[in-house]
Design a protein around this motif. Structure first.
Motif, PDB file in Angstrom:
ATOM      1  N   SER A   9     -10.484   0.763 -15.174  1.00 53.82           N
ATOM      2  CA  SER A   9     -10.842   1.129 -13.888  1.00 53.82           C
ATOM      3  C   SER A   9      -9.634   0.364 -12.752  1.00 53.82           C
ATOM      4  O   SER A   9      -9.540  -0.757 -13.279  1.00 53.82           O
ATOM      5  N   ILE A  10      -9.736   1.039 -11.831  1.00 56.86           N
ATOM      6  CA  ILE A  10      -9.053   0.272 -10.792  1.00 56.86           C
ATOM      7  C   ILE A  10      -9.804   0.337  -9.458  1.00 56.86           C
ATOM      8  O   ILE A  10     -10.455   1.160  -9.086  1.00 56.86           O
ATOM      9  N   GLU A  11      -9.753  -0.645  -8.794  1.00 52.13           N
ATOM     10  CA  GLU A  11     -10.406  -0.880  -7.442  1.00 52.13           C
ATOM     11  C   GLU A  11      -9.471  -1.203  -6.176  1.00 52.13           C
ATOM     12  O   GLU A  11      -8.423  -2.015  -6.524  1.00 52.13           O
ATOM     13  N   GLU A  60      -2.080  -0.146 -15.998  1.00 49.44           N
ATOM     14  CA  GLU A  60      -0.994  -0.590 -15.360  1.00 49.44           C
ATOM     15  C   GLU A  60      -0.102   0.197 -14.436  1.00 49.44           C
ATOM     16  O   GLU A  60       0.258  -0.275 -13.478  1.00 49.44           O
ATOM     17  N   ALA A  61      -0.196   1.509 -14.831  1.00 52.02           N
ATOM     18  CA  ALA A  61       0.683   2.371 -13.919  1.00 52.02           C
ATOM     19  C   ALA A  61      -0.186   2.736 -12.721  1.00 52.02           C
ATOM     20  O   ALA A  61       0.613   2.663 -11.541  1.00 52.02           O
ATOM     21  N   GLY A  62      -1.375   2.700 -12.635  1.00 51.43           N
ATOM     22  CA  GLY A  62      -2.157   2.670 -11.556  1.00 51.43           C
ATOM     23  C   GLY A  62      -1.988   1.543 -10.477  1.00 51.43           C
ATOM     24  O   GLY A  62      -1.812   1.873  -9.316  1.00 51.43           O
ATOM     25  N   VAL A  63      -2.216   0.564 -11.188  1.00 49.58           N
ATOM     26  CA  VAL A  63      -1.914  -0.881 -10.255  1.00 49.58           C
ATOM     27  C   VAL A  63      -0.408  -0.824  -9.722  1.00 49.58           C
ATOM     28  O   VAL A  63      -0.310  -1.143  -8.604  1.00 49.58           O
ATOM     29  N   MET A  69       2.902   1.152  -2.866  1.00 50.72           N
ATOM     30  CA  MET A  69       2.622   1.822  -1.426  1.00 50.72           C
ATOM     31  C   MET A  69       2.264   0.510  -0.429  1.00 50.72           C
ATOM     32  O   MET A  69       2.152   0.917   0.575  1.00 50.72           O
ATOM     33  N   GLY A  70       2.309  -0.459  -0.910  1.00 49.05           N
ATOM     34  CA  GLY A  70       1.886  -1.761  -0.095  1.00 49.05           C
ATOM     35  C   GLY A  70       0.569  -2.035  -0.011  1.00 49.05           C
ATOM     36  O   GLY A  70       0.259  -2.884   0.918  1.00 49.05           O
ATOM     37  N   ALA A  71      -0.186  -1.628  -0.639  1.00 44.84           N
ATOM     38  CA  ALA A  71      -1.502  -1.945  -0.781  1.00 44.84           C
ATOM     39  C   ALA A  71      -2.059  -2.900  -1.915  1.00 44.84           C
ATOM     40  O   ALA A  71      -1.069  -3.252  -2.855  1.00 44.84           O
ATOM     41  N   ASP A  72      -3.110  -3.357  -1.752  1.00 36.84           N
ATOM     42  CA  ASP A  72      -3.677  -4.528  -2.588  1.00 36.84           C
ATOM     43  C   ASP A  72      -4.556  -3.902  -3.830  1.00 36.84           C
ATOM     44  O   ASP A  72      -5.565  -2.669  -3.365  1.00 36.84           O
ATOM     45  N   VAL A  73      -4.299  -3.970  -4.877  1.00 39.53           N
ATOM     46  CA  VAL A  73      -5.413  -3.804  -5.987  1.00 39.53           C
ATOM     47  C   VAL A  73      -6.369  -5.037  -6.035  1.00 39.53           C
ATOM     48  O   VAL A  73      -6.027  -6.222  -6.282  1.00 39.53           O
TER      49      VAL A  73
END
Length: 103
Positions: A9-11, A60-63, A69-73
């Motif tokens: 999961s990624i948030e 890892e790919a999602g993060v 894109m310059g956003a934070d995980v």
């Protein structure tokens, strides 16, 4: 976990970023995108399941995609051999629950 050895999961913050993450996750490894959860204030999580190595590669790919894109995980996790009762939580967010007749 119904023949799956792991969940990942990624948030992050925002639908566009989580869509980019989910796309990258699905393309990077042989995982099933289970669903997503949009929690308060725009935080969104995406859940995948598959074997341990595939979930690790997908997360890892999602993060990387979100960060590119310059956003934070805000958080990411891979849980190997999840307890069977986690299925009760995951089922709530499954995309099939959103489709008519559970298609």
């Amino acid at each position: 976990m119904q023949n799956h050895e792991a969940i990942g999961s990624i948030e992050t913050f925002g639908l566009v970023y989580i869509l980019e993450a989910a796309d990258a996750m699905g393309k990077a490894a042989d995982v099933e995108i289970v669903g997503y959860e949009n929690v308060a204030s725009g935080y969104i999580s995406v859940i995948v399941k598959g074997d341990v190595a595939a979930c690790k590669a997908a997360v890892e790919a999602g993060v990387h995609a979100v960060e590119a894109m310059g956003a934070d995980v805000y958080s990411s996790v891979v849980i190997a051999s999840p307890h069977k009762d986690l299925e009760k939580i995951i089922a709530r967010y499954a995309l099939k629950e959103l489709l008519p007749d559970g298609q």
